[in-house]
Structure formats: structure tokens, C-alpha cells
Design an enzyme around this catalytic site. Structure first.
Site, PDB file in Angstrom:
ATOM      1  CD  GLU A   1      -1.333  -2.324   2.132  1.00 50.47           C
ATOM      2  OE1 GLU A   1      -2.123  -2.927   2.871  1.00 50.47           O
ATOM      3  OE2 GLU A   1      -0.111  -2.619   2.048  1.00 50.47           O
TER       4      GLU A   1
ATOM      5  CB  CYS B   1      -0.942  -0.244   5.398  1.00 49.60           C
ATOM      6  SG  CYS B   1       0.698  -0.896   5.004  1.00 49.60           S
TER       7      CYS B   1
ATOM      8  CB  SER C   1      18.044 -41.622  -7.482  1.00 51.25           C
ATOM      9  OG  SER C   1      18.964 -40.819  -6.757  1.00 51.25           O
TER      10      SER C   1
ATOM     11  CB  THR D   1      17.487 -37.928   1.915  1.00 51.20           C
ATOM     12  OG1 THR D   1      16.254 -38.625   1.743  1.00 51.20           O
ATOM     13  CG2 THR D   1      17.735 -37.041   0.710  1.00 51.20           C
TER      14      THR D   1
ATOM     15  CG  ASP E   1      20.454 -38.902  -2.755  1.00 49.93           C
ATOM     16  OD1 ASP E   1      20.917 -39.966  -3.200  1.00 49.93           O
ATOM     17  OD2 ASP E   1      19.230 -38.673  -2.642  1.00 49.93           O
TER      18      ASP E   1
ATOM     19  CG  LEU F   1      18.876 -30.761   1.075  1.00 46.78           C
ATOM     20  CD1 LEU F   1      18.539 -31.160   2.502  1.00 46.78           C
ATOM     21  CD2 LEU F   1      17.866 -31.357   0.100  1.00 46.78           C
TER      22      LEU F   1
ATOM     23  CB  ALA G   1      10.420 -43.991   0.870  1.00 48.32           C
TER      24      ALA G   1
ATOM     25  CG  HIS H   1       7.725 -38.413   1.194  1.00 49.19           C
ATOM     26  ND1 HIS H   1       8.540 -38.678   0.125  1.00 49.19           N
ATOM     27  CD2 HIS H   1       7.653 -37.065   1.271  1.00 49.19           C
ATOM     28  CE1 HIS H   1       8.938 -37.541  -0.424  1.00 49.19           C
ATOM     29  NE2 HIS H   1       8.419 -36.550   0.259  1.00 49.19           N
TER      30      HIS H   1
END
Length: 371
Positions: free
Chosen positions: A51, A83, A167, A195, A199, A203, A293, A296
Site C-alpha cells: 500500500e 498501512c 537415482s 537422504t 545423496d 538442499l 520414503a 514421507h
């Protein structure tokens, strides 16, 4: 024309993506005699609000004009003045607001201030689009928990690597670039220790326009992550580690000396709701969960996710021992499994991206966003 002006404000707001958190994305447009005479966006945390930019650009033309803003104007002193006061002083006669601000510091107070000053206020113009724009901020303010996005990339048969762990790369460069946009827009990137060990990822967000890097979060029950891992040594972004009770105290001290923030939970397992609560206590409103996995699986089992991005490549890997998208305990009965609704199916290069949100499978109500 009203929708056109508000849509312009929404598009302006997007310019601050990945730069304003914990503040929301806000865009504003000043219109007089059907002409845009001022526009602005909140571009970075701690800097001027949308604004302010729009009204300053309009100058004296703001008097008697209309203001279109994607979120209710603030009414409190923070890093910048309220604002709502500036709007009142500018002579704006009407304010169109897409979404009310659920932040307890605002929560209707901005609207009340404007109305008491004799300014006409209309709310709800392009509400759905504005809600989507600020879904992470709004979710955090309404639930007190971070907005969680699960991300994974897999072959068409749901494998995230071969049996040997290879992968690189399953999906195309175009799909990987798309995922970088979400690293930019989330405050935290979260993975498991597995992970990191498999790997050794950095990140980080590798987009050239990324103003700041998301903090990296590692779930590591027994504190086994190698001390030489990139996420601990590259200095590209801060790293937080969540570990369970009984993990190596001396290693924790060494990691702390490296500048790593280590959270030790009181239980012998890492419970996802507790992790999210601690992140929320630290003001974190968005988390991008990249796996693996079992991580998750833990988020899905706990019902702790708000959106899902799965990228599928047109390849088949096979193999009984090849890792899948989701592992962990899973569900024993179909009546317990989470139902999803696809919100977008997109082809990115040769790959397909599925975007979905949790539903209860019965009446279409969202079961996780209000958890």
C-alpha cells in the site's frame, strides 16, 4: 474492471514470492477515473508494504481514488507503520480487499479503522485467487501450524531409485527446475538422514533470483548424519537437526559448535506433529518435505501434510528392493487411508507433475488444513 484491478494486484504480489515470509504476499493498486495511477508490492520482509508503494506512486492523485489490495491493510506498528493510517491520510475514498487478515494483530481491525474514518470498504473480490496466493500464511495464522508440501520424483512404477540406489536422474532438468520454485517459496526444506547419507545433497535453491536460502531441516533419530555432509559444512544455508532422546551427546556438541541447531526430542522416536509444533513455535509457516520414503510415510501416517507434488518420469525401474515413493508403517485398512483430490496435472518436458490436496473422500471437505 474491478476484477481486473484486483487481479493486477495479485500478480504484483507474486513478485515477492520467497522473500517476504513470515509476512504475506501483498499487492496493491490505486485507481482513479478508471486509470491505474499507483501500484506496489511487498517485496521483502521488513521493507515497505504494498500500500505504501502504491500510494506514494499515486501521490496527490490518491485523493478520492480507489485502492485494491490483496489482503486487509495492517493496523499495528511492526517493522513499518500501519498501512491503514496511511490510507486514511492519503484521501482514498474506497478500498477493495480480497481477503481479511486472520493475524490476531490485524483480524478486522484494519477494516474497522478505515470504516470509522468514513472510507467505504468492500471485501471478497477475487477471494479464492487471493487465498491461493497466501495459502501458507493464511494456513499458519488459522491453524498455528506450518503449511506442509510433500515432494517426490519417481518412475512411472513409483520407484525413486534402482535397487543399487542410483537415482540421478529420474526426472528431466525441466521438472527439477520446477521443483526449485518451491524451494524458493518455502521457508524450510526437510529430509531424513537417509537422504543425506545416500545423496549428500546441498538442499539449496539454485534459482538466480532467490534472495535468501531456505533453512535445511534434517530428521535424524540417532544422529547418524556424517559430519562431512554438505548440509553441515557448505555454509550455503543454516541447518537444523531434529533427533531423538538417547542420541550421541558429544556429537550434538560438535554439531552445535559448527553452528548447527540441534533439537533433541524427549521420546525415542521422532514424532512429526511435535516437529511441526516446534517449527511453528519458531515462526516457521511453510515446509517443503523432499523425503525420503520413510519420512514421507511418517508425514502421511500422521496426517501432517497440506499439499503433495509428485513428479513422474516416463520410465520403468522395477525391482522388489528398489525404493518406492512412500514407505513406513502404512495403513491396515482402506477406511483409514487418506483420500486426495487432484488440483493440477501438468506435463513438464517429458514428465508429469501431479498436485493434490488431502480430502476425506466423502463430502469433499479438507481434513488436514484444519488439523
Amino acid at each position: 474492471m474491478e476484477e481486473y484491478y484486483m487481479n493486477t494486484a495479485i500478480e504484483l504480489a507474486r513478485r515477492g514470492e520467497g522473500q517476504t515470509q513470515p509476512n504475506p504476499l501483498v499487492g496493491a493498486v490505486v485507481v482513479k477515473k478508471r486509470q491505474i495511477v499507483g501500484m506496489g508490492a511487498h517485496l521483502q520482509y521488513g521493507e515497505a508494504h504494498a500500500e505504501v508503494h502504491a500510494i506514494n506512486m499515486a501521490g496527490s492523485l490518491a485523493k478520492g481514488a480507489d485502492l485494491y489490495v490483496t489482503l486487509e491493510p495492517c493496523s499495528h506498528y511492526g517493522k513499518t507503520p500501519p498501512c491503514a493510517e496511511l490510507i486514511m491520510k492519503s484521501g482514498i475514498k474506497r478500498v477493495f480487499i480480497a481477503v481479511e487478515d486472520p493475524n490476531p494483530l490485524v483480524a478486522g481491525k484494519g477494516i474497522t479503522m478505515l470504516e470509522e474514518a468514513g472510507i467505504e470498504v468492500k471485501t471478497g473480490l477475487l477471494r479464492q485467487q487471493a487465498e491461493e496466493l497466501n495459502k501458507m500464511f493464511l494456513h499458519f495464522m488459522r491453524t498455528g501450524l506450518p503449511y506442509v508440501t510433500l515432494k517426490a520424483a519417481a518412475s512411472l512404477d513409483g520407484k525413486t531409485a534402482t535397487e543399487t540406489g542410483d537415482s540421478k536422474w529420474i526426472t528431466s532438468e525441466a521438472a527439477r527446475l520446477d521443483a526449485q520454485q518451491y524451494r524458493k517459496s518455502h521457508q524450510r526444506i526437510l529430509v531424513g538422514a537417509g537422504t543425506v547419507k545416500a545423496d549428500n545433497p546441498s538442499l539449496t535453491c539454485r534459482l538466480p533470483d532467490a534472495v535468501k536460502q531456505p533453512v535445511r531441516v534434517i530428521l535424524d533419530t540417532k544422529l547418524t548424519v556424517p559430519e562431512t555432509a554438505n548440509v553441515l559444512t557448505d555454509g550455503a544455508a543454516p541447518t537444523w537437526i531434529f533427533t531423538a532422546a538417547g542420541s550421541d551427546v558429544r556429537k550434538k556438541d560438535r554439531l552445535t559448535a559448527l553452528g548447527i541447531k540441534v533439537f533433541t526430542l524427549e521420546t525415542d522416536r521422532i514424532h512429526i506433529p511435535e516437529v511441526l509444533s516446534i517449527l511453528a513455535e519458531n515462526g516457521i509457516m511453510s515446509v517443503y518435505v523432499e523425503g525420503g520414503a520413510s519420512v514421507h510415510g511418517s508425514f502421511v501416517k500422521a496426517g501432517c501434510f497440506d499439499e503433495l507434488h509428485f513428479y513422474f518420469a516416463p520410465i520403468l525401474i522395477g525391482g522388489t528392493l528398489a525404493p518406492s515413493l512412500i514407505s513406513g508403517e502404512g495403513f491396515q485398512s482402506m477406511k483409514d487411508v487418506p483420500h486426495l483430490q487432484f488440483t493440477q496435472i501438468t506435463q513438464i518436458g517429458p514428465d508429469i507433475k501431479l498436485t493434490a490436496i488431502p480430502k476425506d473422500g466423502k463430502d469433499g471437505d479438507d481434513v488436514y488444513r484444519n488439523r
